[in-house]
Scaffold this active site. Structure first.
Site, PDB file in Angstrom:
ATOM      1  N   TYR A   1      -7.264  -1.299   0.816  1.00 28.26           N
ATOM      2  CA  TYR A   1      -6.121  -0.759   0.108  1.00 28.26           C
ATOM      3  C   TYR A   1      -5.900  -2.094  -1.256  1.00 28.26           C
ATOM      4  O   TYR A   1      -5.758  -2.848  -1.180  1.00 28.26           O
ATOM      5  CB  TYR A   1      -4.790  -0.835   0.838  1.00 28.26           C
ATOM      6  CG  TYR A   1      -3.643   0.063   0.121  1.00 28.26           C
ATOM      7  CD1 TYR A   1      -3.949   0.905  -0.982  1.00 28.26           C
ATOM      8  CD2 TYR A   1      -2.471  -0.193   0.703  1.00 28.26           C
ATOM      9  CE1 TYR A   1      -2.955   1.673  -1.310  1.00 28.26           C
ATOM     10  CE2 TYR A   1      -1.244   0.617   0.177  1.00 28.26           C
ATOM     11  CZ  TYR A   1      -1.581   1.590  -0.848  1.00 28.26           C
ATOM     12  OH  TYR A   1      -0.559   2.146  -1.335  1.00 28.26           O
TER      13      TYR A   1
ATOM     14  N   THR B   1       1.910  -1.851   8.276  1.00 26.71           N
ATOM     15  CA  THR B   1       2.092  -3.099   8.244  1.00 26.71           C
ATOM     16  C   THR B   1       3.189  -3.385   8.863  1.00 26.71           C
ATOM     17  O   THR B   1       3.422  -4.845   9.020  1.00 26.71           O
ATOM     18  CB  THR B   1       1.974  -3.433   6.600  1.00 26.71           C
ATOM     19  OG1 THR B   1       3.059  -2.693   6.099  1.00 26.71           O
ATOM     20  CG2 THR B   1       0.658  -2.998   5.961  1.00 26.71           C
TER      21      THR B   1
ATOM     22  N   CYS C   1      -2.878   8.354   8.558  1.00 26.68           N
ATOM     23  CA  CYS C   1      -1.426   8.674   8.816  1.00 26.68           C
ATOM     24  C   CYS C   1      -1.176   7.496   9.732  1.00 26.68           C
ATOM     25  O   CYS C   1      -2.064   6.514  10.378  1.00 26.68           O
ATOM     26  CB  CYS C   1      -1.369   9.949   9.805  1.00 26.68           C
ATOM     27  SG  CYS C   1      -2.316  10.249  10.970  1.00 26.68           S
ATOM     28  N   HIS C   2       0.125   7.229  10.282  1.00 27.63           N
ATOM     29  CA  HIS C   2       0.783   6.058  10.990  1.00 27.63           C
ATOM     30  C   HIS C   2       1.787   6.730  11.646  1.00 27.63           C
ATOM     31  O   HIS C   2       2.300   7.715  11.867  1.00 27.63           O
ATOM     32  CB  HIS C   2       1.480   5.311  10.030  1.00 27.63           C
ATOM     33  CG  HIS C   2       0.652   5.095   8.610  1.00 27.63           C
ATOM     34  ND1 HIS C   2      -0.124   4.196   8.376  1.00 27.63           N
ATOM     35  CD2 HIS C   2       0.873   5.341   7.289  1.00 27.63           C
ATOM     36  CE1 HIS C   2      -0.622   4.155   7.277  1.00 27.63           C
ATOM     37  NE2 HIS C   2      -0.036   4.791   6.451  1.00 27.63           N
TER      38      HIS C   2
ATOM     39  N   ARG D   1      -8.077  -2.592   8.942  1.00 25.19           N
ATOM     40  CA  ARG D   1      -7.559  -2.442   7.523  1.00 25.19           C
ATOM     41  C   ARG D   1      -6.987  -3.689   6.931  1.00 25.19           C
ATOM     42  O   ARG D   1      -6.339  -4.336   7.731  1.00 25.19           O
ATOM     43  CB  ARG D   1      -6.452  -1.359   7.458  1.00 25.19           C
ATOM     44  CG  ARG D   1      -6.017  -0.857   6.101  1.00 25.19           C
ATOM     45  CD  ARG D   1      -4.575  -0.300   6.306  1.00 25.19           C
ATOM     46  NE  ARG D   1      -4.512   0.510   4.959  1.00 25.19           N
ATOM     47  CZ  ARG D   1      -3.216   0.871   4.353  1.00 25.19           C
ATOM     48  NH1 ARG D   1      -2.019   0.630   5.217  1.00 25.19           N
ATOM     49  NH2 ARG D   1      -2.885   1.561   3.469  1.00 25.19           N
TER      50      ARG D   1
ATOM     51  N   TYR E   1       8.869  -4.623   5.289  1.00 26.23           N
ATOM     52  CA  TYR E   1       9.785  -3.563   5.234  1.00 26.23           C
ATOM     53  C   TYR E   1      10.505  -3.113   6.662  1.00 26.23           C
ATOM     54  O   TYR E   1       9.525  -3.433   7.694  1.00 26.23           O
ATOM     55  CB  TYR E   1       9.624  -2.420   4.418  1.00 26.23           C
ATOM     56  CG  TYR E   1       8.181  -1.905   5.106  1.00 26.23           C
ATOM     57  CD1 TYR E   1       8.138  -0.757   6.147  1.00 26.23           C
ATOM     58  CD2 TYR E   1       6.903  -2.116   4.582  1.00 26.23           C
ATOM     59  CE1 TYR E   1       7.042  -0.193   6.574  1.00 26.23           C
ATOM     60  CE2 TYR E   1       5.714  -1.434   5.392  1.00 26.23           C
ATOM     61  CZ  TYR E   1       5.716  -0.550   6.319  1.00 26.23           C
ATOM     62  OH  TYR E   1       4.706  -0.159   6.717  1.00 26.23           O
TER      63      TYR E   1
ATOM     64  N   ARG F   1       2.147  -6.743  -3.882  1.00 28.99           N
ATOM     65  CA  ARG F   1       3.602  -6.563  -3.621  1.00 28.99           C
ATOM     66  C   ARG F   1       3.660  -6.444  -1.967  1.00 28.99           C
ATOM     67  O   ARG F   1       4.900  -6.737  -1.712  1.00 28.99           O
ATOM     68  CB  ARG F   1       4.282  -5.137  -4.038  1.00 28.99           C
ATOM     69  CG  ARG F   1       3.526  -3.966  -3.896  1.00 28.99           C
ATOM     70  CD  ARG F   1       4.188  -2.747  -4.593  1.00 28.99           C
ATOM     71  NE  ARG F   1       3.307  -1.636  -4.600  1.00 28.99           N
ATOM     72  CZ  ARG F   1       3.355  -0.868  -3.424  1.00 28.99           C
ATOM     73  NH1 ARG F   1       3.928  -1.197  -2.255  1.00 28.99           N
ATOM     74  NH2 ARG F   1       2.599   0.319  -3.514  1.00 28.99           N
TER      75      ARG F   1
ATOM     76  N   ASP G   1      -0.913  10.497   4.895  1.00 30.53           N
ATOM     77  CA  ASP G   1      -0.199   9.466   4.916  1.00 30.53           C
ATOM     78  C   ASP G   1       1.097   9.624   5.581  1.00 30.53           C
ATOM     79  O   ASP G   1       1.859   8.621   5.364  1.00 30.53           O
ATOM     80  CB  ASP G   1      -0.021   8.883   3.439  1.00 30.53           C
ATOM     81  CG  ASP G   1       0.363   7.586   3.409  1.00 30.53           C
ATOM     82  OD1 ASP G   1       0.238   6.705   4.232  1.00 30.53           O
ATOM     83  OD2 ASP G   1       1.190   7.259   2.418  1.00 30.53           O
TER      84      ASP G   1
END
Length: 306
Positions: A159, A79, A34-35, A126, A51, A132, A258
């Protein structure tokens, strides 16, 4: 959200009224993926981000934790915050010992800073290999950082997409740390679960010291969240992959929500339904206990009871 930030056009905000799961999670369940996002006016988003999300605070994460019946969280650096781990660390520290962290660090990080992160509850770093989301595959940086974190007993979270594993697996298996793979290596669920592509991923896991997150059916699905053709459960096309993963590697699988589900394009999942997905893929009480409690506790809180 602070006026200084404008969400990425078309951004899907997380679902604010999740259903209460029909499946009761076992005591001690750990959400290992989770974030937190910001809040942006307190923890600014990185200038180099790909983003700009909606805010998703530690308090909101912990409210979801309690609503779903989760006991602990592993909070993975988002990120959009780059290598500034402040928001993640703040959330870990606010958890009262009920969270661990996964950081993003740069190769020139000092030993003192690594020790500080370790003391704060960080247990891994991570690296993102999705083309992308990254400009170039970060192999050189990862090799340097893995050597730096190995003495701390940390692991590397990876990832990547299934189609890229062939170019990367020898490099990954040479790293001096345990590996944790996000979202079952993102298999193409349009291919058979007993086919060669997913088989290659399973052989990679079989090499040892590899953990796999059985997560994100909402990212992997082609059939979507709706029950179809008399099938009562959503994300049915992901089920064979997750079941095979759990059956073949019951001691190396972990689970997570997530939340708050960054960069989804088709739909925003109901986190209650994501919990109800668990018994469809971990079909015995023993499998569920390992997936949700025993395995993540061994990885993130070794020596502690769930």
């Amino acid at each position: 959200m602070s006026a200084a930030f404008t969400k990425t056009p078309g951004w899907l905000d997380w679902y604010r009224n999740p259903s209460r799961p029909a499946f009761r999670l076992p005591a001690g369940t750990v959400d290992t993926h989770c974030h937190v996002f910001g809040p942006g006016d307190t923890f600014p988003y990185a200038p180099e981000r790909k983003y700009t999300p909606c805010d998703a605070s530690a308090a909101q994460l912990f409210a979801l934790r309690d609503h779903l019946g989760v006991s602990r969280n592993v909070i993975v650096q988002a990120t959009c915050h780059g290598a500034d781990n402040s928001a993640m660390l703040d959330a870990v520290q606010a958890s009262g010992g009920r969270a661990r962290g996964i950081a993003t660090v740069r190769p020139d990080i000092s030993d003192a800073e690594l020790r500080r992160l370790d003391a704060a509850g960080v247990r891994g770093v991570r690296f993102n290999f999705l083309k992308r989301l990254v400009d170039t595959a970060p192999t050189e940086d990862l090799a340097t950082i893995a050597a730096r974190i190995a003495p701390l007993g940390w692991h590397v979270v990876l990832y990547f997409e299934a189609a890229d594993l062939g170019d990367l697996e020898d490099f990954f298996t040479a790293l001096p740390t345990p590996l944790v793979i996000d979202h079952m290596g993102r298999p193409d669920v349009g291919l058979p679960a007993d086919g060669p592509e997913f088989g290659r991923f399973l052989r990679f896991v079989e090499r040892g010291d590899v953990w796999v997150k059985v997560t994100c059916p909402e990212r992997l699905t082609a059939t979507g969240p709706a029950a179809l053709d008399g099938e009562p459960h959503p994300y049915r096309d992901v089920v064979p992959f997750a079941r095979r993963m759990i059956e073949e590697f019951p001691d190396a699988v972990i689970w997570g929500t997530d939340w708050p589900h960054p960069n989804l394009k088709s739909h925003m999942p109901d986190d209650g339904l994501l919990v109800d997905f668990v018994p469809q893929v971990a079909v015995t009480a023993e499998q569920r206990q390992k997936l949700l409690v025993d395995n993540p506790m061994r990885l993130y809180w070794p020596g502690e009871a769930g």
